[in-house]
Design a protein around this motif. Structure first.
Motif, short mmCIF file in Angstrom:
data_model
loop_
_atom_site.label_atom_id
_atom_site.label_comp_id
_atom_site.label_asym_id
_atom_site.label_seq_id
_atom_site.Cartn_x
_atom_site.Cartn_y
_atom_site.Cartn_z
N HIS A 14 0.88 -1.20 0.00
CA HIS A 14 0.00 0.00 0.00
C HIS A 14 0.90 1.23 0.00
O HIS A 14 1.46 1.60 1.02
CB HIS A 14 -0.91 0.02 1.24
N HIS A 16 1.68 5.31 -1.70
CA HIS A 16 1.37 6.50 -2.51
C HIS A 16 2.67 7.09 -3.03
O HIS A 16 3.55 7.45 -2.24
CB HIS A 16 0.65 7.55 -1.66
N MET A 40 -1.08 3.15 -5.02
CA MET A 40 -2.43 3.67 -4.86
C MET A 40 -2.76 4.67 -5.97
O MET A 40 -1.89 5.43 -6.43
CB MET A 40 -2.57 4.33 -3.48
N LYS A 99 -9.13 -0.31 -5.90
CA LYS A 99 -9.20 0.37 -4.60
C LYS A 99 -10.56 1.03 -4.42
O LYS A 99 -11.00 1.81 -5.28
CB LYS A 99 -8.09 1.44 -4.53
N HIS A 174 -4.71 -0.55 5.79
CA HIS A 174 -4.25 0.23 6.94
C HIS A 174 -5.20 0.16 8.14
O HIS A 174 -5.76 1.18 8.55
CB HIS A 174 -3.96 1.69 6.55
N ASP A 247 1.44 2.55 3.49
CA ASP A 247 0.62 3.76 3.32
C ASP A 247 1.49 5.01 3.39
O ASP A 247 1.03 6.06 3.82
CB ASP A 247 -0.52 3.81 4.35
ZN ZN Z 1 -3.21 5.10 1.52
#
Ligand code: ZN
Ligand code: NCD
Length: 350
Positions: A14, A16, A40, A99, A174, A247
């Protein structure tokens, strides 16, 4: 005490990476330690179809040139995503998940799903093809307290959805509560969860006690220590349904340190060092590799990496990473405000 640990190269399920100058600045920090990542799709505009996903994948590949790193893509589910897009994604190795952002739940989620009933035919196509649904599991109702939004999502949205589509493979992304960890443990099939590094290290006190610290603000927001402890127990349990997704979500300091600051923490550069600290402090360094490098790969149908990285323990805590620059803007790296004694050996950084 162990002072060195060699494990299979980890994957981040996960992540970004953003785009443009930010992508160029942050991608090497992931590619140096991680072999694969699930990227993501919450760009502006969001990555909603195959053409956009494949073009974004190219940009990531060039931003991580020189490293042995493979990005895998998640498509952004909207109420207009047709089942055909799912069939196209399932037929292409580059896309491995879709997602689901409830509209308004987090950064760049405005195009997300307002009413889950509207995406059922698309989710049915996912259940048929086996393409997993990665879920940001929070309700967005104004009247629901922000600390209760994950649990309410499980009760009101996720559990009914899983009963309706038992074949759908779901990752709760998450997770931040004991309720979510328990829900995953209670499922007999088709449910897994990612756990971030920061949710294993901080509680809501980090954000609010002794001064407000915007760098600790992310979504889902960190909860009280009982929940963090439940996440640690899940992460070190050796249960393959829990695996790492950092994340890592970079924002400029300007965007973070504002009267209405953005949610997200940039953890990628220190993720492995921090995790080694957590697992060591709980007597389970032996389970770090499964959490970071094995369970997630298996969930997504990959073999764990044959490459290795080495983590080293230092007598003195390592110093906090300096801010990084992205085209003149500064991005602060996660600092857990507790000692971290580990680093990743240079020679294992490719
Ligand atoms: Zn995220
Ligand atoms: C993420 C971001 O900034 O894109 N922010 C965050 O707080 N985690 C989005 C998300 O995963 O919620």
């Amino acid at each position: 005490m162990t002072d060195q640990l060699t494990i299979r190269r980890p994957d981040d399920w996960h992540l970004h990476l953003r785009d443009g100058a930010m992508l160029a600045a942050v991608a090497p920090h992931t590619a140096r330690h991680f072999g694969r990542a699930l990227i993501m799709p919450n760009l502006v505009p969001p990555v909603t179809d195959m053409a956009a996903a494949l073009a974004y994948r190219e940009r990531i590949t060039s931003a991580s040139k020189g490293f042995d790193f493979t990005p895998y893509m998640a498509l952004y589910l909207t109420e207009d995503t047709p089942p055909e897009t799912i069939h196209a994604a399932a037929a292409d190795d580059a896309v491995i998940a879709v997602k689901l952002y409830p509209a308004g739940a987090t950064t760049n989620s405005a195009s997300g799903v307002r009413n889950i009933d509207r995406v059922i035919p698309t989710l049915e196509a996912m259940a048929e093809t086996g393409l997993p649904l990665a879920i940001h599991g929070e309700v967005t109702t104004d009247t629901v307290d922000i600390f209760d939004r994950e649990k309410r999502f499980i009760d009101d949205v996720l559990d009914p959805l899983r009963q309706r589509l038992p074949e759908l493979r779901v990752v709760m992304e998450h997770i931040t509560t004991a309720d979510a960890a328990d829900y995953v443990a209670s499922a007999d099939q088709g449910l897994a969860a990612t756990i971030t590094v920061h949710h294993l290290m901080i509680t809501r006190n980090h954000i609010l006690a002794g001064g407000i610290r915007p760098h600790f603000y992310c979504l889902p927001v960190a909860k009280r220590s009982r929940h963090r402890d439940a996440l640690i127990a899940a992460a070190i349990s050796g249960d393959p349904r829990y695996f790492m997704g950092t994340d890592s979500a970079p924002h400029t300091d300007e965007a973070k340190l504002s009267p209405c600051g953005c949610a997200g923490m940039f953890t990628a550069p220190v993720a492995m060092a921090c995790l080694a600290e957590v697992f060591a402090n709980h007597g389970h360094l032996d389970r770090l590799e499964d959490f970071t490098s094995v369970f997630g790969a298996h969930f997504y149908g990959f073999s764990p990496s044959e490459q290795k990285i080495t983590l080293r323990r230092h007598e003195e805590p390592v110093s906090v990473m300096p801010v990084i620059e992205a085209d003149g803007d500064q991005v602060t790296v996660f600092d857990p405000m507790s000692p971290v004694h580990w680093s990743v050996d240079d020679e294992s950084q490719k």
